[in-house]
Design an enzyme around this catalytic site. Structure first.
Site, mmCIF file in Angstrom:
data_model
loop_
_atom_site.group_PDB
_atom_site.id
_atom_site.type_symbol
_atom_site.label_atom_id
_atom_site.label_comp_id
_atom_site.label_asym_id
_atom_site.label_seq_id
_atom_site.Cartn_x
_atom_site.Cartn_y
_atom_site.Cartn_z
ATOM 1 N N LYS A 144 0.856 -1.209 0.000
ATOM 2 C CA LYS A 144 0.000 0.000 0.000
ATOM 3 C C LYS A 144 0.883 1.247 0.000
ATOM 4 C CE LYS A 144 -1.668 1.536 4.084
ATOM 5 N NZ LYS A 144 -1.427 2.945 4.430
ATOM 6 N N ASN A 145 1.906 1.264 0.867
ATOM 7 C CA ASN A 145 2.678 2.495 1.052
ATOM 8 C C ASN A 145 3.694 2.762 -0.055
ATOM 9 O OD1 ASN A 145 1.141 3.002 3.246
ATOM 10 N ND2 ASN A 145 2.697 2.480 4.767
ATOM 11 N N CYS A 199 -4.274 12.716 13.163
ATOM 12 C CA CYS A 199 -5.040 11.474 13.038
ATOM 13 C C CYS A 199 -4.917 10.761 14.369
ATOM 14 C CB CYS A 199 -4.528 10.630 11.871
ATOM 15 S SG CYS A 199 -3.107 9.652 12.278
ATOM 16 N N ARG A 221 1.075 14.441 13.301
ATOM 17 C CA ARG A 221 1.555 14.173 11.944
ATOM 18 C C ARG A 221 1.572 15.433 11.066
ATOM 19 N NH1 ARG A 221 -0.944 8.602 9.927
ATOM 20 N NH2 ARG A 221 0.863 8.679 8.554
ATOM 21 N N ASP A 263 4.975 0.361 12.013
ATOM 22 C CA ASP A 263 3.727 -0.214 11.503
ATOM 23 C C ASP A 263 3.553 -1.673 11.910
ATOM 24 O OD1 ASP A 263 3.587 1.610 8.340
ATOM 25 O OD2 ASP A 263 3.192 2.175 10.412
ATOM 26 N N ARG A 321 -8.750 -0.378 4.663
ATOM 27 C CA ARG A 321 -7.884 0.632 4.044
ATOM 28 C C ARG A 321 -6.544 0.020 3.661
ATOM 29 N NH1 ARG A 321 -7.000 5.882 7.247
ATOM 30 N NH2 ARG A 321 -5.705 6.044 5.409
HETATM 31 C C1 EPZ Z 1 4.450 6.876 6.477
HETATM 32 O O1 EPZ Z 1 3.684 7.898 7.076
HETATM 33 C C2 EPZ Z 1 3.522 5.680 6.349
HETATM 34 N N1 EPZ Z 1 2.394 6.024 5.489
HETATM 35 C C3 EPZ Z 1 3.009 5.279 7.738
HETATM 36 O O2 EPZ Z 1 2.216 4.108 7.577
HETATM 37 C C4 EPZ Z 1 4.219 4.939 8.616
HETATM 38 O O3 EPZ Z 1 3.765 4.633 9.918
HETATM 39 C C5 EPZ Z 1 5.182 6.143 8.663
HETATM 40 O O4 EPZ Z 1 5.558 6.513 7.317
HETATM 41 C C6 EPZ Z 1 6.439 5.837 9.447
HETATM 42 O O5 EPZ Z 1 7.096 4.744 8.887
HETATM 43 C C7 EPZ Z 1 2.594 6.045 4.139
HETATM 44 O O6 EPZ Z 1 3.676 5.781 3.645
HETATM 45 C C8 EPZ Z 1 1.395 6.379 3.296
HETATM 46 P P1 EPZ Z 1 6.540 10.171 8.576
HETATM 47 P P2 EPZ Z 1 4.276 9.409 7.111
HETATM 48 O O7 EPZ Z 1 6.436 11.446 7.831
HETATM 49 O O8 EPZ Z 1 5.134 9.647 5.948
HETATM 50 C C9 EPZ Z 1 7.049 13.485 11.892
HETATM 51 C C10 EPZ Z 1 0.347 2.732 7.844
HETATM 52 O O9 EPZ Z 1 -0.089 2.168 8.855
HETATM 53 N N2 EPZ Z 1 6.938 14.455 10.799
HETATM 54 O O10 EPZ Z 1 7.667 9.239 8.254
HETATM 55 O O11 EPZ Z 1 3.123 10.306 7.364
HETATM 56 C C11 EPZ Z 1 5.750 12.717 12.132
HETATM 57 O O12 EPZ Z 1 4.904 13.445 13.004
HETATM 58 C C12 EPZ Z 1 0.821 4.165 7.937
HETATM 59 O O13 EPZ Z 1 0.465 2.201 6.710
HETATM 60 C C13 EPZ Z 1 7.093 15.813 11.082
HETATM 61 O O14 EPZ Z 1 7.293 16.212 12.226
HETATM 62 O O15 EPZ Z 1 5.176 9.357 8.422
HETATM 63 C C14 EPZ Z 1 6.227 11.437 12.756
HETATM 64 O O16 EPZ Z 1 6.409 11.634 14.145
HETATM 65 C C15 EPZ Z 1 0.580 4.765 9.311
HETATM 66 N N3 EPZ Z 1 6.983 16.717 10.064
HETATM 67 C C16 EPZ Z 1 7.587 11.193 12.090
HETATM 68 O O17 EPZ Z 1 7.973 12.452 11.516
HETATM 69 C C17 EPZ Z 1 6.752 16.325 8.768
HETATM 70 O O18 EPZ Z 1 6.684 17.191 7.874
HETATM 71 C C18 EPZ Z 1 7.568 10.162 10.990
HETATM 72 O O19 EPZ Z 1 6.498 10.501 10.128
HETATM 73 C C19 EPZ Z 1 6.611 14.935 8.503
HETATM 74 C C20 EPZ Z 1 6.721 14.026 9.524
#
Ligand code: EPZ
Length: 422
Positions: free
Chosen positions: A22-23, A117, A122, A306, A398
Protein backbone atom coordinates in the site's frame (compact mmCIF):
# COMPACT_ATOMS: atom_id res chain seq x y z
CA UNK A 1 -20.41 -0.23 9.90
CA UNK A 2 -19.01 -3.76 9.40
CA UNK A 3 -17.76 -5.89 12.25
CA UNK A 4 -15.62 -9.03 12.46
CA UNK A 5 -16.72 -12.06 14.47
CA UNK A 6 -13.66 -14.15 15.35
CA UNK A 7 -13.57 -17.50 17.15
CA UNK A 8 -10.19 -18.20 18.75
CA UNK A 9 -9.70 -21.73 17.49
CA UNK A 10 -6.05 -22.70 17.65
CA UNK A 11 -2.96 -22.42 15.44
CA UNK A 12 -3.01 -20.81 12.00
CA UNK A 13 -1.84 -23.20 9.34
CA UNK A 14 -1.47 -22.83 5.57
CA UNK A 15 -0.20 -20.68 2.73
CA UNK A 16 -1.22 -17.26 1.35
CA UNK A 17 0.17 -14.73 -1.11
CA UNK A 18 1.20 -11.20 -0.11
CA UNK A 19 -0.34 -8.28 -2.00
CA UNK A 20 1.52 -5.26 -3.38
CA UNK A 21 2.61 -2.66 -0.83
CA UNK A 22 0.00 0.00 0.00
CA UNK A 23 2.68 2.50 1.05
CA UNK A 24 4.49 2.13 -2.27
CA UNK A 25 1.38 2.10 -4.47
CA UNK A 26 0.07 5.41 -3.08
CA UNK A 27 3.12 7.59 -3.96
CA UNK A 28 3.62 5.71 -7.25
CA UNK A 29 0.06 6.47 -8.39
CA UNK A 30 0.67 10.16 -7.51
CA UNK A 31 3.91 10.10 -9.56
CA UNK A 32 1.71 9.89 -12.67
CA UNK A 33 1.06 13.64 -12.18
CA UNK A 34 4.69 14.29 -13.19
CA UNK A 35 4.34 12.76 -16.63
CA UNK A 36 2.56 13.65 -19.86
CA UNK A 37 2.58 10.01 -20.93
CA UNK A 38 0.74 6.98 -19.56
CA UNK A 39 2.00 5.22 -16.42
CA UNK A 40 1.01 1.56 -15.99
CA UNK A 41 1.23 0.24 -12.42
CA UNK A 42 0.89 -3.50 -11.71
CA UNK A 43 0.64 -5.57 -8.50
CA UNK A 44 -1.44 -2.73 -7.03
CA UNK A 45 -3.23 -3.92 -3.86
CA UNK A 46 -7.04 -3.75 -4.23
CA UNK A 47 -7.58 -1.51 -1.18
CA UNK A 48 -9.75 1.32 0.05
CA UNK A 49 -6.81 3.79 0.08
CA UNK A 50 -5.90 2.89 -3.52
CA UNK A 51 -9.50 3.60 -4.51
CA UNK A 52 -9.39 6.95 -2.70
CA UNK A 53 -6.16 7.89 -4.50
CA UNK A 54 -7.78 6.99 -7.83
CA UNK A 55 -10.76 9.21 -6.96
CA UNK A 56 -8.43 12.06 -5.89
CA UNK A 57 -6.49 11.92 -9.17
CA UNK A 58 -9.65 11.36 -11.22
CA UNK A 59 -11.36 14.48 -9.87
CA UNK A 60 -8.28 16.45 -11.00
CA UNK A 61 -8.85 15.21 -14.55
CA UNK A 62 -6.26 12.41 -14.54
CA UNK A 63 -7.57 9.43 -16.50
CA UNK A 64 -7.38 6.37 -14.26
CA UNK A 65 -8.28 3.05 -15.86
CA UNK A 66 -8.39 -0.31 -14.13
CA UNK A 67 -7.76 -3.16 -16.60
CA UNK A 68 -7.94 -5.54 -13.62
CA UNK A 69 -8.14 -5.37 -9.80
CA UNK A 70 -4.34 -5.13 -9.49
CA UNK A 71 -3.49 -2.89 -12.46
CA UNK A 72 -4.01 0.87 -12.95
CA UNK A 73 -3.18 2.89 -16.08
CA UNK A 74 -2.91 6.62 -15.41
CA UNK A 75 -2.61 9.53 -17.82
CA UNK A 76 -2.30 13.07 -16.44
CA UNK A 77 -2.44 14.89 -19.78
CA UNK A 78 -6.06 15.88 -19.18
CA UNK A 79 -5.58 17.58 -15.81
CA UNK A 80 -8.18 20.31 -15.24
CA UNK A 81 -7.56 21.28 -11.62
CA UNK A 82 -4.71 21.19 -9.09
CA UNK A 83 -6.98 20.94 -6.04
CA UNK A 84 -7.03 18.09 -3.47
CA UNK A 85 -10.34 18.67 -1.64
CA UNK A 86 -10.87 18.28 2.12
CA UNK A 87 -13.55 15.58 1.77
CA UNK A 88 -11.00 13.23 0.18
CA UNK A 89 -7.86 14.32 2.06
CA UNK A 90 -9.53 13.88 5.47
CA UNK A 91 -10.13 10.20 4.69
CA UNK A 92 -6.54 9.61 3.62
CA UNK A 93 -3.58 11.72 4.79
CA UNK A 94 -1.35 10.25 2.09
CA UNK A 95 -3.23 12.61 -0.29
CA UNK A 96 -0.45 15.05 0.61
CA UNK A 97 1.63 13.10 -1.92
CA UNK A 98 0.03 15.04 -4.80
CA UNK A 99 1.63 18.26 -3.54
CA UNK A 100 5.20 17.81 -4.82
CA UNK A 101 4.26 16.40 -8.24
CA UNK A 102 1.60 19.09 -8.90
CA UNK A 103 3.92 22.00 -8.06
CA UNK A 104 6.71 20.46 -10.15
CA UNK A 105 4.59 19.62 -13.18
CA UNK A 106 1.85 22.28 -13.11
CA UNK A 107 3.42 25.15 -11.14
CA UNK A 108 0.68 25.12 -8.49
CA UNK A 109 -1.14 22.95 -5.96
CA UNK A 110 -4.03 23.54 -3.51
CA UNK A 111 -4.05 20.64 -1.07
CA UNK A 112 -6.26 20.45 1.99
CA UNK A 113 -4.13 20.08 5.13
CA UNK A 114 -4.48 16.45 6.30
CA UNK A 115 -4.88 17.40 9.98
CA UNK A 116 -3.92 15.05 12.77
CA UNK A 117 -5.04 11.47 13.04
CA UNK A 118 -5.54 8.87 15.76
CA UNK A 119 -1.84 8.07 16.09
CA UNK A 120 -0.48 11.59 16.26
CA UNK A 121 -0.39 15.22 15.05
CA UNK A 122 1.55 14.17 11.94
CA UNK A 123 2.48 17.66 10.70
CA UNK A 124 3.69 18.21 7.12
CA UNK A 125 6.05 21.10 7.92
CA UNK A 126 9.06 19.27 6.44
CA UNK A 127 7.25 18.72 3.12
CA UNK A 128 6.59 22.49 2.96
CA UNK A 129 10.11 23.44 4.12
CA UNK A 130 11.58 21.42 1.26
CA UNK A 131 9.32 22.93 -1.40
CA UNK A 132 10.15 26.45 -0.14
CA UNK A 133 13.85 25.60 -0.36
CA UNK A 134 13.19 24.72 -4.03
CA UNK A 135 11.63 28.13 -4.60
CA UNK A 136 7.94 27.45 -4.12
CA UNK A 137 5.78 30.15 -2.53
CA UNK A 138 3.71 28.46 0.21
CA UNK A 139 0.60 29.95 1.83
CA UNK A 140 -1.60 28.27 4.45
CA UNK A 141 -5.16 29.54 4.15
CA UNK A 142 -8.60 28.11 4.86
CA UNK A 143 -7.17 24.76 5.90
CA UNK A 144 -5.35 24.44 2.59
CA UNK A 145 -1.72 24.48 1.51
CA UNK A 146 -1.50 26.81 -1.52
CA UNK A 147 1.82 26.29 -3.32
CA UNK A 148 3.05 28.12 -6.43
CA UNK A 149 6.31 28.01 -8.41
CA UNK A 150 7.09 29.04 -12.00
CA UNK A 151 9.86 26.44 -12.05
CA UNK A 152 11.26 24.61 -9.01
CA UNK A 153 15.01 24.87 -8.56
CA UNK A 154 17.26 22.12 -7.24
CA UNK A 155 18.31 22.61 -3.60
CA UNK A 156 20.09 20.82 -0.75
CA UNK A 157 17.40 19.80 1.75
CA UNK A 158 18.23 18.43 5.21
CA UNK A 159 15.33 16.71 7.02
CA UNK A 160 15.57 17.27 10.79
CA UNK A 161 13.27 14.26 11.25
CA UNK A 162 13.22 11.21 8.99
CA UNK A 163 9.94 11.42 7.08
CA UNK A 164 8.77 8.79 4.60
CA UNK A 165 6.19 10.77 2.63
CA UNK A 166 8.27 13.93 3.08
CA UNK A 167 11.16 12.21 1.31
CA UNK A 168 8.78 10.88 -1.36
CA UNK A 169 7.08 14.26 -1.97
CA UNK A 170 10.38 16.10 -2.40
CA UNK A 171 12.01 13.36 -4.46
CA UNK A 172 9.08 13.62 -6.90
CA UNK A 173 9.20 17.44 -6.90
CA UNK A 174 12.96 17.34 -7.64
CA UNK A 175 12.51 15.12 -10.71
CA UNK A 176 11.35 18.08 -12.86
CA UNK A 177 13.24 20.86 -11.03
CA UNK A 178 16.09 22.82 -12.62
CA UNK A 179 19.46 21.43 -11.56
CA UNK A 180 20.41 19.04 -8.76
CA UNK A 181 18.54 18.38 -5.52
CA UNK A 182 20.20 16.59 -2.60
CA UNK A 183 17.96 15.10 0.12
CA UNK A 184 19.92 14.59 3.36
CA UNK A 185 18.67 12.42 6.25
CA UNK A 186 16.24 10.91 3.74
CA UNK A 187 13.96 8.00 4.65
CA UNK A 188 15.39 4.59 3.66
CA UNK A 189 12.10 2.63 3.64
CA UNK A 190 11.73 0.04 0.82
CA UNK A 191 8.65 1.95 -0.39
CA UNK A 192 10.86 5.02 -1.00
CA UNK A 193 13.23 2.79 -2.99
CA UNK A 194 10.32 1.38 -5.02
CA UNK A 195 9.08 4.88 -5.87
CA UNK A 196 12.60 5.83 -6.98
CA UNK A 197 12.72 2.77 -9.26
CA UNK A 198 9.40 3.77 -10.80
CA UNK A 199 10.56 7.38 -11.33
CA UNK A 200 13.73 6.09 -13.00
CA UNK A 201 11.64 3.90 -15.31
CA UNK A 202 9.72 7.09 -16.23
CA UNK A 203 13.01 8.80 -17.22
CA UNK A 204 13.99 10.51 -13.95
CA UNK A 205 17.67 10.83 -13.09
CA UNK A 206 18.29 9.96 -9.43
CA UNK A 207 20.56 7.91 -7.21
CA UNK A 208 21.11 7.02 -3.54
CA UNK A 209 17.59 5.78 -2.78
CA UNK A 210 17.70 3.44 0.23
CA UNK A 211 20.52 5.48 1.78
CA UNK A 212 20.25 8.66 3.85
CA UNK A 213 21.33 10.84 0.89
CA UNK A 214 19.37 10.94 -2.36
CA UNK A 215 20.62 12.89 -5.42
CA UNK A 216 18.12 13.99 -8.11
CA UNK A 217 19.11 15.67 -11.41
CA UNK A 218 16.08 17.51 -12.82
CA UNK A 219 14.93 16.54 -16.33
CA UNK A 220 12.62 18.40 -18.74
CA UNK A 221 10.02 15.67 -19.15
CA UNK A 222 9.21 12.05 -18.44
CA UNK A 223 8.05 9.25 -20.74
CA UNK A 224 5.62 6.34 -20.62
CA UNK A 225 6.56 3.56 -18.22
CA UNK A 226 5.33 0.42 -16.50
CA UNK A 227 6.15 -0.47 -12.88
CA UNK A 228 5.34 -3.45 -10.65
CA UNK A 229 4.76 -2.51 -6.99
CA UNK A 230 6.95 -4.40 -4.49
CA UNK A 231 5.38 -6.80 -1.94
CA UNK A 232 3.80 -5.43 1.23
CA UNK A 233 6.27 -6.08 4.09
CA UNK A 234 3.80 -4.94 6.77
CA UNK A 235 1.01 -7.19 5.50
CA UNK A 236 3.57 -10.04 5.38
CA UNK A 237 4.72 -9.29 8.94
CA UNK A 238 1.14 -9.10 10.17
CA UNK A 239 0.32 -12.67 9.10
CA UNK A 240 3.64 -13.93 10.47
CA UNK A 241 2.93 -12.30 13.86
CA UNK A 242 -0.55 -13.91 13.83
CA UNK A 243 1.01 -17.31 13.18
CA UNK A 244 3.48 -16.79 16.02
CA UNK A 245 0.74 -15.69 18.45
CA UNK A 246 -1.37 -18.78 17.62
CA UNK A 247 1.63 -21.22 17.69
CA UNK A 248 1.01 -22.03 14.02
CA UNK A 249 2.87 -22.62 10.79
CA UNK A 250 2.33 -20.42 7.72
CA UNK A 251 4.03 -19.77 4.40
CA UNK A 252 3.72 -16.34 2.76
CA UNK A 253 4.55 -16.38 -0.96
CA UNK A 254 4.95 -13.49 -3.48
CA UNK A 255 6.87 -11.57 -0.80
CA UNK A 256 10.52 -10.61 -0.20
CA UNK A 257 12.24 -11.58 3.11
CA UNK A 258 14.83 -8.84 2.54
CA UNK A 259 12.14 -6.21 3.19
CA UNK A 260 11.53 -7.10 6.85
CA UNK A 261 14.83 -8.31 8.38
CA UNK A 262 14.19 -6.52 11.69
CA UNK A 263 10.79 -8.22 12.04
CA UNK A 264 12.15 -11.69 11.20
CA UNK A 265 14.90 -11.28 13.82
CA UNK A 266 12.28 -10.52 16.48
CA UNK A 267 10.08 -13.46 15.44
CA UNK A 268 13.12 -15.77 15.69
CA UNK A 269 13.82 -14.36 19.18
CA UNK A 270 10.19 -15.31 19.97
CA UNK A 271 11.09 -18.89 19.12
CA UNK A 272 9.90 -19.12 15.51
CA UNK A 273 11.73 -21.32 13.00
CA UNK A 274 11.99 -19.12 9.89
CA UNK A 275 12.74 -20.54 6.42
CA UNK A 276 13.09 -18.10 3.50
CA UNK A 277 13.60 -18.12 -0.29
CA UNK A 278 13.75 -15.29 -2.83
CA UNK A 279 9.98 -14.79 -2.77
CA UNK A 280 8.65 -16.65 0.30
CA UNK A 281 8.87 -16.80 4.09
CA UNK A 282 7.81 -19.79 6.17
CA UNK A 283 7.30 -19.40 9.92
CA UNK A 284 6.90 -22.48 12.14
CA UNK A 285 6.29 -22.26 15.91
CA UNK A 286 6.30 -26.08 16.15
CA UNK A 287 3.24 -25.70 18.37
CA UNK A 288 5.25 -23.78 20.98
CA UNK A 289 4.06 -20.68 22.83
CA UNK A 290 6.01 -17.58 21.67
CA UNK A 291 8.58 -16.02 24.00
CA UNK A 292 8.12 -12.31 24.86
CA UNK A 293 10.35 -9.91 22.90
CA UNK A 294 11.51 -6.30 23.39
CA UNK A 295 10.72 -3.88 20.54
CA UNK A 296 12.09 -0.38 19.89
CA UNK A 297 10.51 1.18 16.80
CA UNK A 298 12.81 3.18 14.49
CA UNK A 299 13.03 4.40 10.91
CA UNK A 300 14.08 1.71 8.41
CA UNK A 301 16.14 -0.48 8.63
CA UNK A 302 15.14 -0.42 12.33
CA UNK A 303 12.00 -2.17 13.61
CA UNK A 304 8.99 -0.66 11.73
CA UNK A 305 6.42 1.29 13.76
CA UNK A 306 3.73 -0.21 11.50
CA UNK A 307 4.47 -3.65 13.04
CA UNK A 308 4.45 -2.47 16.67
CA UNK A 309 0.78 -3.15 17.42
CA UNK A 310 0.91 -6.63 15.90
CA UNK A 311 3.94 -7.60 18.04
CA UNK A 312 2.17 -6.24 21.14
CA UNK A 313 -0.65 -8.69 20.45
CA UNK A 314 1.88 -11.53 20.21
CA UNK A 315 3.52 -10.43 23.48
CA UNK A 316 0.09 -10.57 25.17
CA UNK A 317 0.12 -14.39 24.88
CA UNK A 318 3.89 -14.92 25.09
CA UNK A 319 5.99 -16.48 27.84
CA UNK A 320 7.54 -13.75 30.00
CA UNK A 321 7.53 -9.96 29.89
CA UNK A 322 8.36 -7.82 26.86
CA UNK A 323 8.71 -4.03 26.52
CA UNK A 324 7.71 -2.02 23.46
CA UNK A 325 9.10 1.49 22.92
CA UNK A 326 7.32 3.58 20.25
CA UNK A 327 9.65 6.37 19.10
CA UNK A 328 8.02 7.46 15.80
CA UNK A 329 4.48 8.51 16.76
CA UNK A 330 3.31 10.11 19.98
CA UNK A 331 0.05 8.20 20.39
CA UNK A 332 0.36 4.76 18.91
CA UNK A 333 -0.73 2.59 21.88
CA UNK A 334 -4.51 2.89 21.49
CA UNK A 335 -4.75 -0.83 20.75
CA UNK A 336 -3.48 -1.43 24.34
CA UNK A 337 -6.81 -0.33 25.86
CA UNK A 338 -8.72 -2.74 23.63
CA UNK A 339 -6.25 -5.58 24.34
CA UNK A 340 -6.80 -5.01 28.09
CA UNK A 341 -10.50 -5.80 27.49
CA UNK A 342 -9.39 -9.25 26.31
CA UNK A 343 -7.60 -9.78 29.64
CA UNK A 344 -4.11 -8.74 28.51
CA UNK A 345 -1.60 -7.53 31.13
CA UNK A 346 -0.21 -4.28 29.71
CA UNK A 347 1.21 -1.26 31.55
CA UNK A 348 1.80 1.90 29.49
CA UNK A 349 4.35 4.42 30.80
CA UNK A 350 4.79 7.29 28.34
CA UNK A 351 6.07 5.84 25.05
CA UNK A 352 6.83 2.44 26.59
CA UNK A 353 4.44 -0.46 27.08
CA UNK A 354 5.34 -3.37 29.41
CA UNK A 355 3.46 -6.57 28.50
CA UNK A 356 3.39 -9.72 30.66
CA UNK A 357 2.14 -12.59 28.56
CA UNK A 358 -0.82 -14.82 29.48
CA UNK A 359 -1.45 -18.40 28.36
CA UNK A 360 -4.71 -17.35 26.67
CA UNK A 361 -6.83 -14.19 26.34
CA UNK A 362 -10.60 -14.09 26.87
CA UNK A 363 -13.01 -12.97 24.11
CA UNK A 364 -14.89 -9.65 24.52
CA UNK A 365 -16.42 -7.00 22.22
CA UNK A 366 -13.68 -4.53 21.11
CA UNK A 367 -13.26 -1.66 18.66
CA UNK A 368 -10.62 -0.82 16.04
CA UNK A 369 -9.09 2.66 16.20
CA UNK A 370 -6.58 2.78 13.37
CA UNK A 371 -5.24 0.56 10.61
CA UNK A 372 -2.46 -1.34 12.38
CA UNK A 373 -4.25 -1.33 15.75
CA UNK A 374 -7.13 -3.21 14.10
CA UNK A 375 -4.67 -5.84 12.83
CA UNK A 376 -3.39 -6.33 16.37
CA UNK A 377 -6.96 -6.85 17.63
CA UNK A 378 -7.56 -9.57 15.03
CA UNK A 379 -4.34 -11.34 16.12
CA UNK A 380 -5.37 -11.13 19.79
CA UNK A 381 -8.89 -12.41 19.01
CA UNK A 382 -7.39 -15.41 17.19
CA UNK A 383 -5.42 -16.19 20.39
CA UNK A 384 -8.41 -15.69 22.73
CA UNK A 385 -10.89 -18.27 24.08
CA UNK A 386 -14.40 -17.62 22.77
CA UNK A 387 -15.98 -15.37 20.18
CA UNK A 388 -14.70 -11.78 19.82
CA UNK A 389 -16.62 -9.03 18.05
CA UNK A 390 -14.43 -6.27 16.52
CA UNK A 391 -16.22 -3.08 15.50
CA UNK A 392 -15.12 -0.32 13.05
CA UNK A 393 -13.11 -2.69 10.88
CA UNK A 394 -13.30 -0.24 7.99
CA UNK A 395 -9.86 0.75 9.26
CA UNK A 396 -8.59 -2.64 8.06
CA UNK A 397 -10.10 -2.39 4.60
CA UNK A 398 -7.88 0.63 4.04
CA UNK A 399 -4.69 -1.38 4.26
CA UNK A 400 -5.29 -5.13 4.08
CA UNK A 401 -6.54 -6.71 0.84
CA UNK A 402 -9.01 -9.59 1.38
CA UNK A 403 -8.12 -9.89 5.05
CA UNK A 404 -10.86 -12.31 6.06
CA UNK A 405 -10.26 -14.49 2.95
CA UNK A 406 -6.54 -14.68 3.73
CA UNK A 407 -7.07 -15.46 7.42
CA UNK A 408 -9.72 -18.09 6.50
CA UNK A 409 -7.19 -19.67 4.09
CA UNK A 410 -4.97 -20.09 7.17
CA UNK A 411 -7.76 -21.83 9.09
CA UNK A 412 -9.08 -18.88 11.09
CA UNK A 413 -12.77 -18.74 12.00
CA UNK A 414 -13.47 -15.14 10.98
CA UNK A 415 -16.55 -13.64 9.39
CA UNK A 416 -17.63 -10.13 8.49
CA UNK A 417 -21.08 -9.07 9.68
CA UNK A 418 -22.76 -5.94 8.44
CA UNK A 419 -24.02 -3.86 11.32
CA UNK A 420 -27.74 -3.40 10.57
CA UNK A 421 -28.57 0.27 10.96
CA UNK A 422 -30.90 0.69 14.00
C1 EPZ B 1 4.45 6.88 6.48
O1 EPZ B 1 3.68 7.90 7.08
C2 EPZ B 1 3.52 5.68 6.35
N1 EPZ B 1 2.39 6.02 5.49
C3 EPZ B 1 3.01 5.28 7.74
O2 EPZ B 1 2.22 4.11 7.58
C4 EPZ B 1 4.22 4.94 8.62
O3 EPZ B 1 3.77 4.63 9.92
C5 EPZ B 1 5.18 6.14 8.66
O4 EPZ B 1 5.56 6.51 7.32
C6 EPZ B 1 6.44 5.84 9.45
O5 EPZ B 1 7.10 4.74 8.89
C7 EPZ B 1 2.59 6.05 4.14
O6 EPZ B 1 3.68 5.78 3.64
C8 EPZ B 1 1.40 6.38 3.30
P1 EPZ B 1 6.54 10.17 8.58
P2 EPZ B 1 4.28 9.41 7.11
O7 EPZ B 1 6.44 11.45 7.83
O8 EPZ B 1 5.13 9.65 5.95
C9 EPZ B 1 7.05 13.49 11.89
C10 EPZ B 1 0.35 2.73 7.84
O9 EPZ B 1 -0.09 2.17 8.86
N2 EPZ B 1 6.94 14.45 10.80
O10 EPZ B 1 7.67 9.24 8.25
O11 EPZ B 1 3.12 10.31 7.36
C11 EPZ B 1 5.75 12.72 12.13
O12 EPZ B 1 4.90 13.45 13.00
C12 EPZ B 1 0.82 4.17 7.94
O13 EPZ B 1 0.46 2.20 6.71
C13 EPZ B 1 7.09 15.81 11.08
O14 EPZ B 1 7.29 16.21 12.23
O15 EPZ B 1 5.18 9.36 8.42
C14 EPZ B 1 6.23 11.44 12.76
O16 EPZ B 1 6.41 11.63 14.14
C15 EPZ B 1 0.58 4.76 9.31
N3 EPZ B 1 6.98 16.72 10.06
C16 EPZ B 1 7.59 11.19 12.09
O17 EPZ B 1 7.97 12.45 11.52
C17 EPZ B 1 6.75 16.32 8.77
O18 EPZ B 1 6.68 17.19 7.87
C18 EPZ B 1 7.57 10.16 10.99
O19 EPZ B 1 6.50 10.50 10.13
C19 EPZ B 1 6.61 14.94 8.50
C20 EPZ B 1 6.72 14.03 9.52
Amino acid sequence: MDKFVIEGNGPLNGEIAASGAKNAALPILCAALLSDAPLTVTNVPDLWDVGTTGKLLGQMGVSVSRPDAHTRVLDARGITTCVAPYELVRTMRASILVLGPLVAARGEAHVSLPGGCAIGARPVNLHLMGLEAMGAEIKLEGGFVHAKAKKLKGARIVFDTVTVTGTENLMMAAVLAEGETVLENAAREPEVVDLARCLRAMGAKLSGEGTTTIHVQGVAKLHAAEHRVLPDRIETGTYLAAAAATRGRVLIRDTDPGLLDAVLVKLQQAGAIIRTGTDFIELDMQGQRPKAVNIHTMAHPGFPTDMQAQMMAMNCVAEGTGTIRETIFENRFMHANELLRLGADIRVEGNTAIITGKERLQAAPIMATDLRASASLVIAALAADGETLIDRIYHMDRGYEGIEQKFRALGAQIKRVEKLLP
